[in-house]
Structure formats: structure tokens, C-alpha cells
Design an enzyme around this catalytic site. Structure first.
Site, PDB file in Angstrom:
ATOM      1  N   ASN A  28       7.939   7.053  -2.072  1.00  0.00           N
ATOM      2  CA  ASN A  28       6.768   6.196  -2.239  1.00  0.00           C
ATOM      3  C   ASN A  28       5.481   6.982  -1.989  1.00  0.00           C
ATOM      4  O   ASN A  28       4.493   6.854  -2.730  1.00  0.00           O
ATOM      5  CB  ASN A  28       6.821   5.016  -1.269  1.00  0.00           C
ATOM      6  CG  ASN A  28       8.043   4.144  -1.459  1.00  0.00           C
ATOM      7  OD1 ASN A  28       8.754   4.243  -2.455  1.00  0.00           O
ATOM      8  ND2 ASN A  28       8.318   3.290  -0.483  1.00  0.00           N
ATOM      9  N   ARG A  70      12.843   4.084  12.506  1.00  0.00           N
ATOM     10  CA  ARG A  70      13.854   3.098  12.152  1.00  0.00           C
ATOM     11  C   ARG A  70      14.978   3.239  13.174  1.00  0.00           C
ATOM     12  O   ARG A  70      15.880   4.073  13.013  1.00  0.00           O
ATOM     13  CB  ARG A  70      14.372   3.324  10.725  1.00  0.00           C
ATOM     14  CG  ARG A  70      13.340   3.120   9.639  1.00  0.00           C
ATOM     15  CD  ARG A  70      12.911   1.671   9.525  1.00  0.00           C
ATOM     16  NE  ARG A  70      11.944   1.456   8.448  1.00  0.00           N
ATOM     17  CZ  ARG A  70      10.629   1.490   8.600  1.00  0.00           C
ATOM     18  NH1 ARG A  70      10.119   1.741   9.803  1.00  0.00           N
ATOM     19  NH2 ARG A  70       9.824   1.270   7.580  1.00  0.00           N
ATOM     20  N   ASP A 116       3.498   3.835   3.334  1.00  0.00           N
ATOM     21  CA  ASP A 116       3.755   4.984   2.457  1.00  0.00           C
ATOM     22  C   ASP A 116       2.622   5.179   1.457  1.00  0.00           C
ATOM     23  O   ASP A 116       2.218   6.310   1.166  1.00  0.00           O
ATOM     24  CB  ASP A 116       5.064   4.794   1.692  1.00  0.00           C
ATOM     25  CG  ASP A 116       6.228   4.418   2.596  1.00  0.00           C
ATOM     26  OD1 ASP A 116       6.240   4.861   3.750  1.00  0.00           O
ATOM     27  OD2 ASP A 116       7.104   3.660   2.123  1.00  0.00           O
TER      28      ASP A 116
END
Length: 306
Positions: free
Chosen positions: A32, A166, A257
Site C-alpha cells: 500500500n 500486529r 500506509d
């Protein structure tokens, strides 16, 4: 030609279309960023995406997709038995959550061969990686990538890093903290999100995040804050930016992003920090009004960036 290379995991993306129908796309955080950097950089810049995919039919769609959208594919590695990962986006009031299928992702092997890793990072003016890039790698591969990026910085390359935490991808929270900190010591630019930093490092304010990364030797830190006040430091000078136009998001996938890509494009083009932050916000504000991680380039308006 100047070259920006973004390195990470390219995945298949499933997003809701209508009813029980799903739309398949191709995305991933570092892809992205490359996408939006390509949309914002002038023609004298080349943007390449570095990843590892399989030899199966689904994987082989990816180089074609990248090339059709102006991204160089010479750094797309292949693995003989693995394929690409898959994720599904679930939305609630514009906020997204993800379900992943990525255990056999070929990108987990992208740092397993030292020679290929050197080729992956060669001849770049800007190299961009993320916390996800690090998290999917085994510890040995993670350390190898960080060391190569350290070498590239010593050779004059700008190293950009989005910690993009994450937790489910990491062995444990301490491993994440240690790896993200070590990578930040190598980086020229760090583009964290405050919510992630508060969770991982206990930062009370975005200013705390800035100060922590500056103490690690990072030259440029811009703390994304969900459209709120942005704290930053650049070349030893502290700044903050506020008063951005707010929008109600349709889908926040790719927001950070896209900020990264537009910000890096502006800074690489010689624009001052305030203009680069404004460019990042301008693009991200449009992206959250679009479903999916990648907004078609012909629908991106750069008017507010000029």
C-alpha cells in the site's frame, strides 16, 4: 533514476462487496505504501516492491498487477512450494478488523538467502519496511534484514520504518518491543501510529513517542494519530501539526500506509516537513472514504497537496 523500494508481504485481500459477495484484491501494508508513493512521486523516481511469492497461478497474478500499476517487479522473489497469504476485512462503523490465513506465506522466507536479500535492497535511495515485515520473519531472518538495512544506511540510503504493530504476529510482546526498537536504531525515518506505541511501549502522549525514537538516533519521526494532532521531529527540531479536516471513515484500511507513501514521496521530492505531513493527511483522508487498501490512482486527488 532515483529509486524507492518497499519490502514486505503482499497478500490477497477479501473485502465485503454486497450481501454475501466478497471482492478480491491485492494489498498489504508495505505494498500500500509503495502504491501511494508511486501515485505521488514524479516520473524521475522508480518505485519497486520487494516480496516473495509462490509459483502457483494465484501468486503469479501479483507481478502482473504490480507492473500494470507502475511498480517495478524485479525484486519479487519466488518460493517453489509456498504461496501468498490471505486476509479478510470486517468493518464496523468504518473501523476494520482482520482475519488472516498466512502461515504458509512465501514472504516469510524473503530474508532466508543472504545474496537475495542484498539484491532485494540494492541500488535504492529509499528503503521502506514495517513491523509486519519484521514480524513475519523467523528471528534469524529478522536479524539478517535489520543488519542489511544497517549496511544500506551506512552507504547513504534513507531507511523508512513504520512499526505497524500486529501483536498476533509476534512470538510474544517482549520480542516485538526488542525487534521494533532495534529496527528503529537503523532507521532514518520512523512513522509510528500512536495507538500502537501506547500499547507496546506505554507512551502517554505522542510527544513521548517522538522523544523515545529521537533518543534512539532517528532523524525524522512523525507520529500518526488517527487524524488528530501529529507530533514530529525532523533534524533535531520538534514540531506539531493540528487542525486537519476530519472525515467520517468508510473503511480505515490503508490509512496509515497511504500517509506513509505520500509523506515519503513529498520528503524525497525535497518538500519541507510541514508540506510532507499535509500531503500524507490529504491522501489518507481520501483513502478512508474508499473501501479496501488500494484506492485507484485515477481517483486520487493531489490538488490539496500542490
Amino acid at each position: 533514476m532515483k529509486r524507492l523500494v518497499s519490502i514486505g508481504e503482499c497478500m490477497l485481500e477479501l473485502s465485503a462487496a454486497k450481501g454475501d459477495l466478497w471482492r478480491m484484491g491485492i494489498a498489504g501494508d508495505t505494498l500500500n505504501t509503495a502504491w501511494y508513493a508511486r501515485a505521488c512521486l514524479p516520473a524521475d523516481w522508480v518505485v519497486a516492491y520487494g516480496t516473495c511469492i509462490g509459483t502457483d497461478e494465484v501468486s503469479q497474478r501479483i507481478p502482473t498487477f504490480l507492473a500494470e500499476n507502475g511498480l517495478e517487479t524485479d525484486r519479487v522473489l519466488t518460493h517453489p512450494t509456498r504461496s501468498v497469504g490471505l486476509y479478510m476485512i470486517s468493518l464496523h462503523d468504518g473501523e476494520r478488523s482482520f482475519t488472516y490465513w498466512r502461515d504458509t506465506s512465501a514472504a516469510r522466507t524473503l530474508a532466508s538467502d543472504p545474496d537475495r536479500l542484498l539484491a532485494l535492497t540494492a541500488d535504492a535511495n529509499v528503503l521502506h519496511v514495517s513491523g509486519i515485515t519484521l514480524a513475519i520473519l523467523p528471528p534469524v531472518g529478522r536479524a539478517a534484514l535489520i543488519e542489511v538495512l544497517r549496511q544500506r544506511r551506512s552507504e547513504g540510503c534513507t531507511i523508512s520504518f513504520d512499526p505497524n504493530l500486529r501483536p498476533r504476529l509476534w512470538e510474544n510482546p517482549q520480542s516485538a518491543v526488542e525487534a521494533l526498537t532495534e529496527m528503529a536504531r537503523v532507521a532514518t525515518i520512523v512513522l509510528p501510529s500512536f495507538d500502537d506505541e501506547r500499547t507496546a511501549f506505554g507512551d502517554a502522549t505522542p510527544d513521548d513517542t517522538v522523544m523515545r525514537y529521537v533518543a534512539l538516533g532517528v532523524d525524522t519521526v512523525v507520529v500518526k494519530n488517527g487524524g488528530g494532532r501529529i507530533a514530529a521531529s525532523h533534524g533535531g527540531r520538534r514540531s506539531e501539526f493540528d487542525g486537519f479536516a476530519r472525515v467520517t471513515p468508510v473503511d480505515t484500511t490503508g490509512a496509515g500506509d497511504s500517509f506513509n507513501g505520500a509523506f515519503l514521496a513529498a520528503l524525497a521530492s525535497g518538500q519541507p516537513l510541514h508540506a510532507a505531513v499535509a500531503s500524507g493527511h490529504c491522501i489518507a483522508r481520501q483513502v478512508v472514504g474508499h473501501r479496501g487498501g488500494l484506492m485507484p490512482k485515477d481517483k486520487i486527488s493531489k490538488t490539496q497537496m500542490d
